[in-house]
Design a protein around this motif. Structure first.
Motif, PDB file in Angstrom:
ATOM      1  N   GLU A 153       9.004  33.558  -3.330  1.00 15.24           N
ATOM      2  CA  GLU A 153       9.643  33.625  -4.638  1.00 15.24           C
ATOM      3  C   GLU A 153       8.679  33.049  -5.685  1.00 15.24           C
ATOM      4  OE1 GLU A 153      14.389  33.722  -3.791  1.00 15.24           O
ATOM      5  OE2 GLU A 153      13.518  31.716  -3.924  1.00 15.24           O
ATOM      6  N   TRP A 154       8.922  33.421  -6.946  1.00 13.01           N
ATOM      7  CA  TRP A 154       7.995  33.062  -8.020  1.00 13.01           C
ATOM      8  C   TRP A 154       8.265  31.681  -8.601  1.00 13.01           C
ATOM      9  CZ3 TRP A 154       3.647  35.507  -9.179  1.00 13.01           C
ATOM     10  CH2 TRP A 154       3.512  36.858  -8.874  1.00 13.01           C
ATOM     11  N   CYS A 155       7.182  30.945  -8.858  1.00 16.52           N
ATOM     12  CA  CYS A 155       7.306  29.738  -9.679  1.00 16.52           C
ATOM     13  C   CYS A 155       6.288  29.819 -10.818  1.00 16.52           C
ATOM     14  CB  CYS A 155       7.126  28.468  -8.858  1.00 16.52           C
ATOM     15  SG  CYS A 155       5.524  28.227  -8.155  1.00 16.52           S
ATOM     16  N   LEU A 156       6.576  29.064 -11.871  1.00 18.56           N
ATOM     17  CA  LEU A 156       5.687  28.993 -13.035  1.00 18.56           C
ATOM     18  C   LEU A 156       5.158  27.565 -13.125  1.00 18.56           C
ATOM     19  CD1 LEU A 156       4.552  29.936 -15.842  1.00 18.56           C
ATOM     20  CD2 LEU A 156       6.791  29.359 -16.811  1.00 18.56           C
ATOM     21  N   ILE A 157       3.831  27.432 -13.202  1.00  8.97           N
ATOM     22  CA  ILE A 157       3.223  26.097 -13.285  1.00  8.97           C
ATOM     23  C   ILE A 157       2.250  26.102 -14.472  1.00  8.97           C
ATOM     24  CG2 ILE A 157       1.893  24.324 -12.065  1.00  8.97           C
ATOM     25  CD1 ILE A 157       2.772  25.510  -9.423  1.00  8.97           C
ATOM     26  N   TYR A 158       2.461  25.182 -15.407  1.00 12.09           N
ATOM     27  CA  TYR A 158       1.586  25.095 -16.590  1.00 12.09           C
ATOM     28  C   TYR A 158       0.321  24.293 -16.279  1.00 12.09           C
ATOM     29  CZ  TYR A 158       5.925  26.272 -19.067  1.00 12.09           C
ATOM     30  OH  TYR A 158       7.090  26.869 -19.493  1.00 12.09           O
ATOM     31  N   SER A 159      -0.740  24.589 -17.025  1.00 15.97           N
ATOM     32  CA  SER A 159      -1.974  23.783 -17.019  1.00 15.97           C
ATOM     33  C   SER A 159      -2.584  23.656 -15.624  1.00 15.97           C
ATOM     34  CB  SER A 159      -1.696  22.385 -17.592  1.00 15.97           C
ATOM     35  OG  SER A 159      -1.269  22.487 -18.919  1.00 15.97           O
ATOM     36  N   VAL A 160      -2.784  24.793 -14.967  1.00 14.24           N
ATOM     37  CA  VAL A 160      -3.291  24.749 -13.593  1.00 14.24           C
ATOM     38  C   VAL A 160      -4.798  24.476 -13.527  1.00 14.24           C
ATOM     39  CG1 VAL A 160      -1.434  26.176 -12.657  1.00 14.24           C
ATOM     40  CG2 VAL A 160      -3.529  27.279 -13.489  1.00 14.24           C
ATOM     41  N   GLY A 161      -5.446  24.314 -14.681  1.00 15.57           N
ATOM     42  CA  GLY A 161      -6.858  23.889 -14.675  1.00 15.57           C
ATOM     43  C   GLY A 161      -6.990  22.401 -14.917  1.00 15.57           C
TER      44      GLY A 161
END
Ligand SMILES: NC(=O)c1ccc[n+]([C@@H]2O[C@H](COP(=O)([O-])OP(=O)(O)OC[C@H]3O[C@@H](n4cnc5c(N)ncnc54)[C@H](OP(=O)(O)O)[C@@H]3O)[C@@H](O)[C@H]2O)c1
Length: 347
Positions: A153-161
């Motif tokens: 299933e999909w998740c959204l993660i901010y600032s992966v850098g």
């Protein structure tokens, strides 16, 4: 105290809350009293202290502490003094990492139950980097979602850098989730190492080193809905806070969970609970201490992280190493949103 341990040490002391540039907010002192050993603790001579965003909140007073205090909550070095350790697990000379207060200093008094031995084959820098950002990412992708997201299933993660979420994205993939990551354009190289299925690259806010989330709401929401066939994501891992919370609330799938774990852009504004009705959504605002709440939980998490690092499935980058006396520069760096991996202070 052993005679080789000096009675005074170098430390960065917060004597007044204020900006990183204020002379008393991160005061470099060379005659701060070395802590004295007490039962249940060891004295660690630090090689490094880890830097974390929370240190800036303690310095500013956003998370209040009694003044004055030695800044920091992550360290690594050698045990130089110990009372009887009932578990017989630790002795003088062991190289350890840990998370507890007062780490911007040559010596820290550490509760025995917080100590982690650095495994053979792992550098102290890498092991230290696992303690706050690694453990946080681990509880975010393993526990904080309360099993409201399943494999594939999909998740959204901010600032992966950046710091924590570079780890969270990799770990979410290791847990079998599909990941949409966001990053500012300056951190694309690091973000690509996180192995996201989809990466949304954003321009920086004017004159800044972080993404312009304030003006990217429509872009992110539209892209997330396209990717998920208008379903939204089952889990959102959000350490940005104020400038992304609206995006997060609009990207959730039915019975999805919004994990708001940080405030890099400022604390999230209050919103009406009724907003959650549309998707029967969940929101949580967790902290690491509640997810590494006893030694068993701490060891289970850190052992899995070390194993991933050692078998190469988790890649950890050290971004910058500052001298202890330059803690003010290090705080300015982290607050400017430039962070592309772990930041350390060297003793
Ligand atoms: N609750 C917990 O258990 C826990 C544990 C660890 C950290 N945290 C919190 O989570 C947050 C992120 O921590 P982190 O370790 O990931 O920090 P970090 O490595 O410094 O990353 C923060 C990232 O946020 C983005 N950002 C967006 N707007 C920003 C702004 N106005 N100022 C600075 N950065 C901005 C930037 O990435 P882009 O370039 O992609 O925009 C920046 O690199 C902090 O608030 C921290 O205290 C909470």
């Amino acid at each position: 105290m052993s005679s080789s341990i000096p009675s005074q040490m170098k430390a960065i002391v917060v004597r007044e809350n204020g900006p990183a540039t204020s002379p008393h907010a991160l005061h470099y002192e060379t005659d701060y009293p070395t802590p004295k050993l007490k039962p249940g603790f060891v004295l660690v001579q630090n090689k490094f202290s880890g830097l974390n965003f929370i240190d800036t909140y303690h310095r500013q007073g956003l998370y209040p502490r009694t003044l004055p205090f030695v800044c920091g909550q992550e360290g690594g070095g050698t045990i130089v003094d110990i009372e009887t350790d009932a578990s017989n697990e630790f002795s003088i000379g062991d190289t350890v990492v840990y998370s507890c207060f007062e780490t911007y200093a040559e010596y820290t008094l550490v509760p025995i139950e917080k100590l982690i031995k650095v495994p053979n084959g792992l550098s102290i820098e890498t092991a230290l980097a696992c303690m706050v950002q690694g453990l946080t990412a681990h509880y975010l992708v393993s526990s904080a979602h309360a099993n409201l997201i399943q494999k594939q299933e999909w998740c959204l993660i901010y600032s992966v850098g950046s710091g924590t979420c570079q780890w969270a994205a990799q770990m979410a993939k290791l847990r079998g989730c599909k990941v949409i990551g966001t990053t500012s354009s300056q951190k694309v190289q690091q973000a690509q190492l996180s192995n996201c299925d989809e990466l949304i690259v954003l321009q920086e806010a004017e004159g800044q080193s972080y993404a312009d989330y304030e003006h990217s709401h429509d872009k992110i929401i539209t892209r997330v809905m396209q990717i998920t066939n208008d379903q939204g994501v089952k889990c959102i891992i959000d350490g940005v806070g104020k400038s992304t919370s609206e995006i997060s609330l609009n990207c959730l799938a039915r019975r999805g969970i919004f994990i708001s774990f940080g405030n890099a852009s400022g604390p999230v504004e209050p919103f009406p609970l009724l907003r959650l009705t549309k998707k029967s959504a969940f929101v949580t605002r967790p902290k690491l201490l509640d997810y590494a709440s006893n030694r068993k939980e701490l060891l289970e998490r850190i052992e899995e992280i070390f194993a991933w690092v050692q078998d190469g499935s988790l890649k950890i980058g050290i971004d910058q190493v500052f001298d202890l006396k330059d803690a003010s520069l290090a705080h300015q760096y982290i607050e400017s949103g430039k962070t592309k991996g772990k930041l350390l202070l060297k003793m």
